[in-house]
Write a protein that holds these residues in place. Structure first.
Motif, PDB file in Angstrom:
ATOM      1  N   ILE A 130      85.062  24.813  80.332  1.00 55.09           N
ATOM      2  CA  ILE A 130      86.521  24.940  80.353  1.00 55.09           C
ATOM      3  C   ILE A 130      86.895  26.409  80.215  1.00 55.09           C
ATOM      4  CG2 ILE A 130      88.669  24.388  79.137  1.00 55.09           C
ATOM      5  CD1 ILE A 130      87.264  21.843  78.143  1.00 55.09           C
ATOM      6  N   GLY A 131      87.777  26.879  81.088  1.00 55.24           N
ATOM      7  CA  GLY A 131      88.227  28.263  81.028  1.00 55.24           C
ATOM      8  C   GLY A 131      89.444  28.390  80.125  1.00 55.24           C
ATOM      9  N   GLY A 132      89.994  29.567  80.086  1.00 58.56           N
ATOM     10  CA  GLY A 132      91.201  29.810  79.286  1.00 58.56           C
ATOM     11  C   GLY A 132      90.890  30.070  77.832  1.00 58.56           C
TER      12      GLY A 132
ATOM     13  N   LEU B 255      82.105  25.063  74.542  1.00 58.78           N
ATOM     14  CA  LEU B 255      81.680  25.852  75.689  1.00 58.78           C
ATOM     15  C   LEU B 255      80.846  25.049  76.676  1.00 58.78           C
ATOM     16  CD1 LEU B 255      80.737  29.176  73.862  1.00 58.78           C
ATOM     17  CD2 LEU B 255      82.847  28.621  75.069  1.00 58.78           C
ATOM     18  N   LYS B 256      80.302  23.922  76.268  1.00 55.87           N
ATOM     19  CA  LYS B 256      79.448  23.137  77.144  1.00 55.87           C
ATOM     20  C   LYS B 256      80.192  21.987  77.811  1.00 55.87           C
ATOM     21  CE  LYS B 256      75.462  24.356  74.499  1.00 55.87           C
ATOM     22  NZ  LYS B 256      74.161  24.604  75.014  1.00 55.87           N
ATOM     23  N   ILE B 257      81.464  21.839  77.574  1.00 58.41           N
ATOM     24  CA  ILE B 257      82.237  20.747  78.162  1.00 58.41           C
ATOM     25  C   ILE B 257      83.000  21.292  79.367  1.00 58.41           C
ATOM     26  CG2 ILE B 257      84.103  19.104  77.785  1.00 58.41           C
ATOM     27  CD1 ILE B 257      83.095  18.892  74.893  1.00 58.41           C
ATOM     28  N   SER B 258      82.844  20.595  80.488  1.00 62.31           N
ATOM     29  CA  SER B 258      83.461  21.059  81.736  1.00 62.31           C
ATOM     30  C   SER B 258      84.809  20.371  81.963  1.00 62.31           C
ATOM     31  CB  SER B 258      82.544  20.771  82.923  1.00 62.31           C
ATOM     32  OG  SER B 258      82.492  19.379  83.186  1.00 62.31           O
ATOM     33  N   ILE B 259      85.589  20.964  82.836  1.00 62.11           N
ATOM     34  CA  ILE B 259      86.871  20.357  83.192  1.00 62.11           C
ATOM     35  C   ILE B 259      86.641  19.042  83.919  1.00 62.11           C
ATOM     36  CG2 ILE B 259      87.288  21.511  85.390  1.00 62.11           C
ATOM     37  CD1 ILE B 259      89.824  20.850  82.548  1.00 62.11           C
TER      38      ILE B 259
ATOM     39  N   ILE C 271      97.233  21.945  81.788  1.00 65.31           N
ATOM     40  CA  ILE C 271      96.225  20.939  82.127  1.00 65.31           C
ATOM     41  C   ILE C 271      96.060  20.871  83.644  1.00 65.31           C
ATOM     42  CG2 ILE C 271      95.676  18.465  82.083  1.00 65.31           C
ATOM     43  CD1 ILE C 271      97.128  18.428  79.306  1.00 65.31           C
ATOM     44  N   GLY C 272      97.155  20.882  84.364  1.00 66.28           N
ATOM     45  CA  GLY C 272      97.103  20.848  85.821  1.00 66.28           C
ATOM     46  C   GLY C 272      96.357  22.039  86.399  1.00 66.28           C
ATOM     47  N   ARG C 273      96.616  23.228  85.849  1.00 67.15           N
ATOM     48  CA  ARG C 273      95.919  24.432  86.335  1.00 67.15           C
ATOM     49  C   ARG C 273      94.418  24.338  86.052  1.00 67.15           C
ATOM     50  NH1 ARG C 273     100.546  26.920  84.379  1.00 67.15           N
ATOM     51  NH2 ARG C 273      99.548  27.492  82.423  1.00 67.15           N
ATOM     52  N   LEU C 274      94.059  23.877  84.858  1.00 66.55           N
ATOM     53  CA  LEU C 274      92.645  23.741  84.531  1.00 66.55           C
ATOM     54  C   LEU C 274      91.964  22.714  85.434  1.00 66.55           C
ATOM     55  CD1 LEU C 274      92.786  23.778  80.624  1.00 66.55           C
ATOM     56  CD2 LEU C 274      91.755  25.523  82.095  1.00 66.55           C
TER      57      LEU C 274
END
Length: 88
Positions: free
Chosen positions: A48-50, A4-8, A36-39
């Motif tokens: 990171i969402g999803g 949860l703490k890692i960003s795109i 991956i492209g959408r993220l």
């Protein structure tokens, strides 16, 4: 480290450190290139969402390739290549 703490943005930076394309990350993680492209299109410092398993697969593939995710520590979150052992 919690996914949860890692960003795109960290994912993109990690990919860049390795010289990986989205195709490379897709192959190593089992996550589709369109996902991956959408993220990555979001380009955010937000987590990171999803689906959680998607983020976990991306992080696991990058860590297996030698990336370390650096948590927010007052200087900002980041990524680096893991220290390699001495070659003989």
């Amino acid at each position: 480290m919690s996914i949860l703490k890692i960003s795109i943005r960290q994912i993109k930076a990690a990919r860049s450190l390795l010289g990986w394309s989205q195709d490379d990350l897709a192959e190593s993680s089992g996550v589709s290139k369109p996902t991956i492209g959408r993220l990555e299109a979001i380009d955010s410092d937000d987590p990171i969402g999803g689906r959680p398993e998607t983020g976990e697969a991306l992080v696991a593939a990058l860590e297996k390739a030698g990336v370390e995710f650096i948590p927010e520590n007052g200087g900002g979150a980041g990524v680096r290549l893991a220290k390699r052992g001495k070659k003989r």
